[in-house]
Write a protein that holds these residues in place. Structure first.
Motif, PDB file in Angstrom:
ATOM      1  N   ASP A 115       0.804  -1.222   0.000  1.00  0.00           N
ATOM      2  CA  ASP A 115       0.000   0.000   0.000  1.00  0.00           C
ATOM      3  C   ASP A 115       0.842   1.280   0.000  1.00  0.00           C
ATOM      4  O   ASP A 115       0.296   2.369   0.172  1.00  0.00           O
ATOM      5  N   GLU A 116       2.141   1.127  -0.137  1.00  0.00           N
ATOM      6  CA  GLU A 116       3.057   2.274  -0.218  1.00  0.00           C
ATOM      7  C   GLU A 116       3.025   3.124   1.053  1.00  0.00           C
ATOM      8  O   GLU A 116       3.047   4.344   0.993  1.00  0.00           O
ATOM      9  N   TRP A 117       2.986   2.465   2.217  1.00  0.00           N
ATOM     10  CA  TRP A 117       3.098   3.199   3.471  1.00  0.00           C
ATOM     11  C   TRP A 117       4.546   3.642   3.666  1.00  0.00           C
ATOM     12  O   TRP A 117       5.481   2.993   3.178  1.00  0.00           O
ATOM     13  N   ASP A 118       4.711   4.723   4.414  1.00  0.00           N
ATOM     14  CA  ASP A 118       6.047   5.263   4.659  1.00  0.00           C
ATOM     15  C   ASP A 118       6.851   4.274   5.522  1.00  0.00           C
ATOM     16  O   ASP A 118       6.445   3.919   6.631  1.00  0.00           O
ATOM     17  N   GLU A 119       7.998   3.847   5.020  1.00  0.00           N
ATOM     18  CA  GLU A 119       8.792   2.836   5.720  1.00  0.00           C
ATOM     19  C   GLU A 119       9.387   3.381   7.017  1.00  0.00           C
ATOM     20  O   GLU A 119       9.401   2.679   8.043  1.00  0.00           O
ATOM     21  N   ASP A 120       9.853   4.622   7.007  1.00  0.00           N
ATOM     22  CA  ASP A 120      10.414   5.208   8.235  1.00  0.00           C
ATOM     23  C   ASP A 120       9.349   5.313   9.318  1.00  0.00           C
ATOM     24  O   ASP A 120       9.620   5.073  10.505  1.00  0.00           O
ATOM     25  N   VAL A 155       2.597  10.346   9.569  1.00  0.00           N
ATOM     26  CA  VAL A 155       1.541   9.549   8.947  1.00  0.00           C
ATOM     27  C   VAL A 155       2.156   8.504   8.014  1.00  0.00           C
ATOM     28  O   VAL A 155       3.247   8.688   7.482  1.00  0.00           O
ATOM     29  N   ALA A 156       1.421   7.412   7.857  1.00  0.00           N
ATOM     30  CA  ALA A 156       1.870   6.360   6.943  1.00  0.00           C
ATOM     31  C   ALA A 156       1.530   6.698   5.508  1.00  0.00           C
ATOM     32  O   ALA A 156       2.268   6.364   4.577  1.00  0.00           O
ATOM     33  N   LYS A 157       0.385   7.386   5.343  1.00  0.00           N
ATOM     34  CA  LYS A 157      -0.082   7.637   3.979  1.00  0.00           C
ATOM     35  C   LYS A 157      -1.177   8.680   4.016  1.00  0.00           C
ATOM     36  O   LYS A 157      -1.985   8.724   4.953  1.00  0.00           O
ATOM     37  N   ARG A 158      -1.223   9.509   2.999  1.00  0.00           N
ATOM     38  CA  ARG A 158      -2.328  10.452   2.823  1.00  0.00           C
ATOM     39  C   ARG A 158      -2.617  10.539   1.339  1.00  0.00           C
ATOM     40  O   ARG A 158      -1.723  10.852   0.541  1.00  0.00           O
ATOM     41  N   VAL A 159      -3.863  10.252   0.950  1.00  0.00           N
ATOM     42  CA  VAL A 159      -4.144  10.114  -0.469  1.00  0.00           C
ATOM     43  C   VAL A 159      -5.611  10.411  -0.753  1.00  0.00           C
ATOM     44  O   VAL A 159      -6.487  10.223   0.100  1.00  0.00           O
ATOM     45  N   LEU A 160      -5.893  10.894  -1.953  1.00  0.00           N
ATOM     46  CA  LEU A 160      -7.262  11.048  -2.439  1.00  0.00           C
ATOM     47  C   LEU A 160      -7.742   9.692  -2.953  1.00  0.00           C
ATOM     48  O   LEU A 160      -7.065   9.044  -3.752  1.00  0.00           O
TER      49      LEU A 160
END
Length: 707
Positions: free
Chosen positions: A271-276, A360-365
């Motif tokens: 899901d392309e979450w932020d690895e850091d 945040v891990a992810k922010r998307v429309l």
């Protein structure tokens, strides 16, 4: 409120987002408290409860050791409702109706797809719907998340021997022999599909192969994804603002997900979450107390309401591997073009805004989505907001409590009668008093029994009246027509929830699903190919259940009436195939799936069977008319006779005209078909369809045998 509350900005105000979640949780503390009370009532939990079901407190009333029994009235009614609703769902008919004429053919394909989703396409669908029914009665709301999981990759180590590897890469044998060619070897290892070998791992693999002839190689396995349906607890897993009236119009919605470290890292890949961010959360925020695990209230420092009867250890026991993740969905407007969209932000509420730390891990429309990915259904709409519900637990708690008081009184009264308190002379051991015991004491002194402290006489009819009233209130009184109407209302509301879940899953498939799916359905030996259609319009998806199907007598009358209507249909408006579908589905939907074939396929089968019979009769073999589809078979015979007439007109002769035996057999075949048509009304009344045997001279062709 300013524009920033509903406008999208690329610069996320994380603390504001986190605070909105905590504020929404705080605002719902009253609802959480009510749900906790309801849960305790349903599960027969109360302060001071002991395992032996006796009152052990020093100030216990009427005395220490008095009865403290359980009464499961509320739980029984909820479980009865659940059984009725799940039975209705299993027997329900699912149809997709087109809104446009161009979607008529597509609607039948979608109907098959939806039935597959219900029966096997949605993993654990019955369990999730069972949870929805239970939560609806206990907490007043049914909430189900609906999505489509993308393919995900998981990596595991697998032991390979050198011979296996050389079968795949024969060129590697020569390279392995030369330690100076490691770079080439690594390139070859990386070329194998599904192997996940980085440079460090590849060097270790080469070393193990040269030394032992074996090596562990990481292999990637892809999960193909599919429908993702999860029923959420409305007092812990999903949060709306407390003032929400229409949940799809709410400015935001929060979903709580309890995950583990491997799940977080897999989302980094899929899901392309932020690895850091994931590594920071795993390192610093893994582990939750049970109160945090069970309720968002525990996460932000509030007491867990209504747990006085539970062991205090529950607030300290840890779910050691659990991590709380929040998905916040917001309706925001793009200030540049004024378009409204659903935006998703994934974060851990334990993480605070700190320099250098990803928040945040992810922010998307969520492109293409017009609605939040949940279905929320209330069992009653008597109040303004979704959280102002009147549950079956609240309606029955008085009856359950009174029934408990009565039972405790029966037990205590019986205990006093069987074993009353007694005075004995000083020095007499009364510890062995019991049935058949013999005691001796000072001469002339008899034991004295203390009378019961009360002359209370339990009313044995009162408990029965309480249960009868509870049955009426729960819609489970078979003798009360209004109670049955209430039961039907609850089933309908539950099926509406299931209907909307299937609709939203289908919408999610159209957005996130693959271009085509292959699946198997009952009654079809070959897999069904379902291809996504870009030009498809919206459809009305209906999940319906006729309670008549649960009553054999009513079912028989209904089918008899339908067949009679079909017999008096002069203009051909009645769909006989539809009546057949209804008849088989009324008996058993699974049986209908096994027996019924598509109408086009069924018609072709009947025509081929009839033409085969005609071919055998042309060779002077008598045939009996089969006992089904008389109208279609008669039409096939007429078409054949018309064809023969045209051939005779053109050539002067025909196969039918040149064979008196053929003419006779075909005539008898027609008579049998006509008799079936004439006797169908009688068949409806008596359940018997009779035909006469075909005759040729003095010979008879018995029904059911070949010539």
């Amino acid at each position: 409120m300013d524009d920033s509350d509903f406008e999208y900005s690329e610069d996320l105000d994380y603390e504001k987002l986190r605070s909105s979640y905590q504020d929404d949780v705080n605002d719902l503390s009253g609802y959480f408290e009510k749900c906790s009370r309801n849960r305790d009532i349903r599960n027969c939990q109360w302060a001071g409860k002991s395992d032996d079901l006796k009152k052990t407190q020093e100030d216990a009333f009427p005395h220490e050791g008095a009865s403290d029994t359980e009464v499961w009235l509320v739980d029984q009614k909820i479980n009865n409702n659940k059984a009725l609703r799940m039975n209705a769902l299993a027997k329900s008919q699912i149809r997709a109706y087109p809104r446009e004429a161009s979607d008529v053919q597509r609607s039948s394909e979608v109907s098959v797809f939806l039935r597959w989703l219900r029966d096997s396409g949605i993993q654990n669908f019955p369990r999730e719907m069972e949870l929805a029914s239970s939560y609806g009665d206990e907490k007043g709301l049914m909430v189900t998340y609906c999505g489509w999981k993308p393919p995900t990759k998981r990596t595991h180590k697998k032991l390979f021997e050198l011979d296996q590897i050389l079968e795949t890469i024969p060129e590697l044998a020569e390279i392995l022999a030369d330690e100076d060619r490691d770079d080439e070897a690594i390139e070859w290892l990386n070329s194998v599909e599904s192997w996940e070998v980085n440079e460090k791992r590849a060097k270790r693999v080469l070393k193990e192969l040269r030394k032992t002839g074996k090596a562990e190689i990481p292999v990637a396995v892809w999960d193909k994804g599919g429908a993702d349906v999860r029923t959420l607890s409305p007092d812990s897993d999903v949060i709306f603002p407390v003032y929400t009236m229409n949940y799809q119009d709410a400015p935001r919605m929060h979903l709580r997900m309890i995950m583990t470290a491997p799940e977080l890292m897999s989302r980094v890949e899929s899901d392309e979450w932020d690895e850091d961010w994931a590594e920071n959360v795993i390192e610093n925020h893994t582990g939750m107390t049970e109160s945090q695990f069970n309720s968002p209230v525990g996460v932000i420092g509030y007491n867990n309401y209504g747990r006085a009867g539970r062991s205090a250890i529950t607030t300290t026991t840890k779910a050691r591997d659990a991590i709380e993740i929040v998905y916040t969905f917001e309706r925001l407007i793009d200030k540049d073009d004024g378009s409204e969209g659903i935006y998703l932000t994934v974060y851990c509420p334990e993480v605070k805004d700190s320099p250098g730390v990803p928040t945040v891990a992810k922010r998307v429309l969520l492109s293409g989505r017009k609605n939040y990915p949940v279905v929320l259904t209330q069992f009653n709409y008597d109040f303004r907001t979704i959280y102002e519900s009147n549950t079956i637990v609240e309606r029955l708690k008085a009856a359950q409590k009174t029934q408990k008081v009565l039972r405790d009184s029966y037990i205590d009264e019986s205990s006093w009668s069987i074993s009353p308190t007694m005075w004995v002379a000083p020095g007499v051991d009364a510890s062995q008093v019991g049935p058949g015991a013999i005691m001796s004491g000072p001469m002339g002194r008899k034991p004295e029994y203390i009378d019961r402290p009360s002359k209370f006489q339990p009313n044995l009819q009162l408990e029965a009246l309480l249960v009868a009233e509870a049955n009426q209130m729960a819609g489970q009184d078979p003798e009360d027509p209004l109670s049955q109407q209430m039961q039907g209302f609850g089933i309908t509301r539950f099926l509406q929830h299931g209907q909307n879940v299937l609709r939203m899953v289908y919408d999610a498939f159209k957005i996130d699903g693959p271009e085509e799916l292959f699946f198997r359905v009952t009654g079809r030996p070959e897999p069904v190919q379902f291809i996504k259609s870009g030009g498809e319009g919206d459809m009305d998806i209906i999940v319906s259940f006729n309670s008549t199907y649960d009553d054999p007598e009513k079912t028989e009358k209904m089918l008899s009436g339908l067949y009679q209507i079909m017999q008096f249909d002069k203009s051909g408006r009645v769909n006989s195939e539809g009546i057949t579908d209804i008849a088989l589905s009324a008996i058993d939907p699974m049986l209908a799936d096994l027996v019924l074939m598509p109408s086009e396929q069924g018609s072709e089968k009947v025509r081929n069977e009839t033409l085969n019979d005609i071919s055998q009769m042309a060779n002077e073999i008598a045939k009996n008319a089969p006992q089904n589809a008389a109208q279609l078979r008669m039409q096939t015979v007429q078409d054949y006779k018309n064809q023969q007439a045209q051939i005779q007109q053109q050539t002067g002769t025909s196969k039918l005209a040149g064979s008196p035996a053929f003419q006779f057999y075909l005539g008898e075949y027609e008579k049998q078909l006509q008799m079936q048509l004439d006797q169908q009304v009688n068949a409806t009344e008596n359940g018997i369809l009779g035909t006469q045997a075909a005759r040729m001279g003095g010979n008879t062709q018995p029904i059911g045998t070949e010539g």
